[in-house]
Design a protein around this motif. Structure first.
Motif, PDB file in Angstrom:
ATOM      1  N   TYR A  60       4.608  51.462 -46.387  1.00 35.06           N
ATOM      2  CA  TYR A  60       5.196  50.139 -45.917  1.00 35.06           C
ATOM      3  C   TYR A  60       6.438  50.220 -45.460  1.00 35.06           C
ATOM      4  N   TYR A  61       7.407  51.071 -46.263  1.00 30.18           N
ATOM      5  CA  TYR A  61       8.590  51.090 -46.180  1.00 30.18           C
ATOM      6  C   TYR A  61       9.011  51.863 -44.872  1.00 30.18           C
ATOM      7  N   PHE A  62       8.043  52.690 -44.638  1.00 30.49           N
ATOM      8  CA  PHE A  62       8.338  53.429 -43.155  1.00 30.49           C
ATOM      9  C   PHE A  62       7.727  52.330 -41.984  1.00 30.49           C
ATOM     10  N   LEU A  63       6.796  51.599 -42.455  1.00 31.37           N
ATOM     11  CA  LEU A  63       6.216  50.473 -41.356  1.00 31.37           C
ATOM     12  C   LEU A  63       7.207  49.576 -40.974  1.00 31.37           C
ATOM     13  N   SER A  64       7.970  49.072 -42.110  1.00 32.59           N
ATOM     14  CA  SER A  64       8.918  47.917 -41.677  1.00 32.59           C
ATOM     15  C   SER A  64      10.195  48.634 -40.970  1.00 32.59           C
ATOM     16  N   SER A  65      10.370  49.897 -41.325  1.00 31.77           N
ATOM     17  CA  SER A  65      11.431  50.555 -40.146  1.00 31.77           C
ATOM     18  C   SER A  65      11.079  50.808 -38.604  1.00 31.77           C
ATOM     19  N   LEU A  66       9.622  50.968 -38.755  1.00 31.55           N
ATOM     20  CA  LEU A  66       8.992  51.039 -37.314  1.00 31.55           C
ATOM     21  C   LEU A  66       8.935  49.578 -36.816  1.00 31.55           C
ATOM     22  N   SER A  67       8.715  48.767 -37.414  1.00 32.44           N
ATOM     23  CA  SER A  67       8.607  47.247 -36.837  1.00 32.44           C
ATOM     24  C   SER A  67      10.130  46.990 -36.437  1.00 32.44           C
ATOM     25  N   PHE A  68      11.384  47.325 -37.299  1.00 30.77           N
ATOM     26  CA  PHE A  68      12.591  47.040 -36.949  1.00 30.77           C
ATOM     27  C   PHE A  68      13.034  47.897 -35.414  1.00 30.77           C
ATOM     28  N   ILE A  69      12.484  49.171 -35.254  1.00 39.41           N
ATOM     29  CA  ILE A  69      12.872  50.035 -34.133  1.00 39.41           C
ATOM     30  C   ILE A  69      12.043  49.059 -32.885  1.00 39.41           C
ATOM     31  N   ASP A  70      10.713  48.986 -33.156  1.00 42.22           N
ATOM     32  CA  ASP A  70      10.082  48.269 -31.849  1.00 42.22           C
ATOM     33  C   ASP A  70      10.623  47.059 -31.436  1.00 42.22           C
ATOM     34  N   CYS A  72      13.895  46.197 -31.935  1.00 38.51           N
ATOM     35  CA  CYS A  72      15.434  46.449 -31.239  1.00 38.51           C
ATOM     36  C   CYS A  72      14.991  47.024 -29.954  1.00 38.51           C
ATOM     37  N   TYR A  73      14.311  48.102 -29.620  1.00 32.38           N
ATOM     38  CA  TYR A  73      14.269  48.745 -28.339  1.00 32.38           C
ATOM     39  C   TYR A  73      13.411  47.698 -27.440  1.00 32.38           C
ATOM     40  N   SER A  74      12.750  46.767 -27.754  1.00 33.34           N
ATOM     41  CA  SER A  74      11.956  45.889 -26.689  1.00 33.34           C
ATOM     42  C   SER A  74      13.122  44.795 -26.437  1.00 33.34           C
ATOM     43  N   THR A  75      13.962  44.487 -27.450  1.00 40.68           N
ATOM     44  CA  THR A  75      15.015  43.406 -27.167  1.00 40.68           C
ATOM     45  C   THR A  75      16.111  44.016 -26.172  1.00 40.68           C
ATOM     46  N   VAL A  76      16.235  45.542 -26.283  1.00 41.30           N
ATOM     47  CA  VAL A  76      17.394  45.985 -25.278  1.00 41.30           C
ATOM     48  C   VAL A  76      16.944  46.045 -23.991  1.00 41.30           C
ATOM     49  N   ILE A  77      15.440  45.966 -23.712  1.00 43.48           N
ATOM     50  CA  ILE A  77      14.853  46.176 -22.346  1.00 43.48           C
ATOM     51  C   ILE A  77      14.448  44.682 -21.546  1.00 43.48           C
ATOM     52  N   THR A  78      13.698  44.046 -22.541  1.00 38.91           N
ATOM     53  CA  THR A  78      12.631  42.843 -22.042  1.00 38.91           C
ATOM     54  C   THR A  78      13.767  41.719 -21.509  1.00 38.91           C
ATOM     55  N   PRO A  79      14.781  41.208 -22.319  1.00 35.98           N
ATOM     56  CA  PRO A  79      15.439  40.189 -21.658  1.00 35.98           C
ATOM     57  C   PRO A  79      16.065  40.402 -20.526  1.00 35.98           C
ATOM     58  N   LYS A  80      16.631  41.513 -20.143  1.00 31.93           N
ATOM     59  CA  LYS A  80      17.247  41.886 -18.843  1.00 31.93           C
ATOM     60  C   LYS A  80      16.110  41.999 -17.769  1.00 31.93           C
ATOM     61  N   PHE A 107      16.957  54.131 -29.906  1.00 34.74           N
ATOM     62  CA  PHE A 107      15.525  53.389 -30.638  1.00 34.74           C
ATOM     63  C   PHE A 107      14.223  54.338 -29.867  1.00 34.74           C
ATOM     64  N   ILE A 108      14.073  54.759 -28.958  1.00 36.65           N
ATOM     65  CA  ILE A 108      13.044  55.441 -28.474  1.00 36.65           C
ATOM     66  C   ILE A 108      12.759  57.007 -29.349  1.00 36.65           C
ATOM     67  N   VAL A 109      13.826  57.459 -29.334  1.00 40.35           N
ATOM     68  CA  VAL A 109      13.846  58.979 -30.311  1.00 40.35           C
ATOM     69  C   VAL A 109      13.592  58.661 -31.570  1.00 40.35           C
ATOM     70  N   SER A 112       9.943  58.084 -32.155  1.00 36.57           N
ATOM     71  CA  SER A 112       9.287  59.339 -32.144  1.00 36.57           C
ATOM     72  C   SER A 112       9.346  59.986 -33.473  1.00 36.57           C
ATOM     73  N   HIS A 113      10.477  59.850 -33.995  1.00 41.17           N
ATOM     74  CA  HIS A 113      10.436  60.763 -35.237  1.00 41.17           C
ATOM     75  C   HIS A 113      10.141  59.795 -36.531  1.00 41.17           C
ATOM     76  N   MET A 114      10.222  58.549 -36.291  1.00 45.82           N
ATOM     77  CA  MET A 114       9.370  57.720 -37.355  1.00 45.82           C
ATOM     78  C   MET A 114       7.888  57.890 -37.471  1.00 45.82           C
ATOM     79  N   LEU A 115       7.215  58.150 -36.246  1.00 48.35           N
ATOM     80  CA  LEU A 115       5.975  58.298 -36.481  1.00 48.35           C
ATOM     81  C   LEU A 115       5.582  59.542 -36.947  1.00 48.35           C
ATOM     82  N   ALA A 116       6.563  60.573 -36.826  1.00 53.36           N
ATOM     83  CA  ALA A 116       6.306  61.913 -37.410  1.00 53.36           C
ATOM     84  C   ALA A 116       6.446  61.635 -38.920  1.00 53.36           C
ATOM     85  N   VAL A 117       7.423  61.175 -39.585  1.00 54.80           N
ATOM     86  CA  VAL A 117       7.548  60.883 -40.926  1.00 54.80           C
ATOM     87  C   VAL A 117       6.324  60.230 -41.428  1.00 54.80           C
ATOM     88  N   MET A 118       5.861  59.079 -40.807  1.00 53.07           N
ATOM     89  CA  MET A 118       4.386  58.205 -41.112  1.00 53.07           C
ATOM     90  C   MET A 118       3.509  59.357 -41.303  1.00 53.07           C
TER      91      MET A 118
END
Length: 311
Positions: A60-70, A72-80, A107-109, A112-118
């Motif tokens: 769940y430590y990794f899952l919380s990091s994955l949620s943070f990444i998701d 952030c990179y959604s926020t980078v794209i969606t509002p614009k 965030f996309i890279v 990719s690596h976070m899914l590998a760590v999980m």
């Protein structure tokens, strides 16, 4: 390099997802709803894991990091992207475009690596359960997450640095809803050979390496599960991986569909639609996948609701 010295373009125009007027409002409302669910879902997952002591384990430590990444990179794209639905001309300055490109790649890279760590975490948990606490200690988990973000930072810095040397003197309309690598390279009137070589080289580390890690981990996981004699034991072992398998399939499947298409005009328009899935829909689905299919998360959520922390 300074943009002004090497480019006649000071701003770009984002073409957006569609130019059909009748679709602008429905799409705006749809993606606004998706973004709100993404923010609430990922923020909720991070908060839930932080407040629930029994979720303070590596998975769940990794899952919380994955949620943070998701988030952030959604926020980078969606509002614009939402702006393109309510304005006639959705402009983005050269520095803003390069910043968006940098953050998106970072965030996309990292994802990719976070899914590998999980996947590696699940491999250790199932294949070497007696060594799990030692192999996945707090220090190990911390440095694995640092490695994830370092790979994201290196990839983003290199790609953005190469893009800064590209001369843009053609039409400044980006046939996309955000500043992505390929649509930007299409506008170049200078050589993009270095960009392509760098893209291929970094793909080995950012796509092939995580993919092989995930694939290898699940080969050993499946072999270990098949050696379990009881049906209940197999079901329990598989259930701890099912959410991650689904998340990996959605992320890599949609990204592959986006980038492995033939590069022609019709596929570029189609790629904008397919890229919506992994840039906007996947970040919304991940917290739903891990909450609806995970008993620990359900129990933690019910406990917190009962305590009235969200009231």
């Amino acid at each position: 390099m300074a943009a002004g010295n090497h480019s006649t373009v000071t701003e770009f125009i984002l073409a957006g997802l569609t130019d059909k007027p009748e679709l602008q409002l429905p799409l705006f409302l749809f993606f606004l709803g998706v973004y709100m669910v993404t923010v609430v879902g990922n923020m909720g997952m991070i908060t839930l894991i932080g407040l629930s002591s029994h979720l303070h384990i590596p998975m769940y430590y990794f899952l919380s990091s994955l949620s943070f990444i998701d988030l952030c990179y959604s926020t980078v794209i969606t509002p614009k992207m939402l702006v393109s639905f309510v304005t006639e001309k959705n402009t983005i300055s050269y520095p803003e475009c390069m910043t968006q490109l940098f953050l998106f790649i970072f965030f996309i890279v990292s994802e990719s690596h976070m899914l590998a760590v999980m996947a590696y975490d699940r491999y250790v948990a199932i294949c070497n359960p007696l060594l799990y606490n030692a192999a996945m200690s707090y220090q190990v988990c911390f440095w694995l997450v640092v490695e994830v973000y370092m790979m994201g930072l290196i990839g983003a810095a290199v790609h953005t640095g190469c893009m800064l040397r590209v001369v843009f003197c053609k039409a400044k309309i980006i046939n996309h809803y955000f500043c992505d690598l390929f649509p930007l390279l299409e506008l170049s009137c200078s050589s993009t050979y270095i960009n392509v070589v760098v893209l291929l080289c970094l793909s080995v580390f950012n796509i092939l390496a995580p993919t092989l890690t995930i694939f290898g981990s699940y080969v050993f996981i499946i072999a270990s599960i098949l050696r379990i004699h009881s049906t209940e034991g197999r079901s329990k072992a598989f259930s701890t991986c099912s959410s991650h398998i689904l998340a990996v399939t959605l992320f890599y499947g949609s990204a592959a569909f986006m980038y492995l298409q033939p590069s022609n005009v019709s596929s570029m328009d189609q790629s904008k639609v397919s890229s919506v899935f992994y840039t906007i829909i996947v970040p919304m689905l991940n917290p739903l996948i891990y909450s609806l299919r995970n008993k620990d998360v359900k129990v933690a959520l019910n406990t917190i609701i009962e305590k009235g922390l969200f009231c």
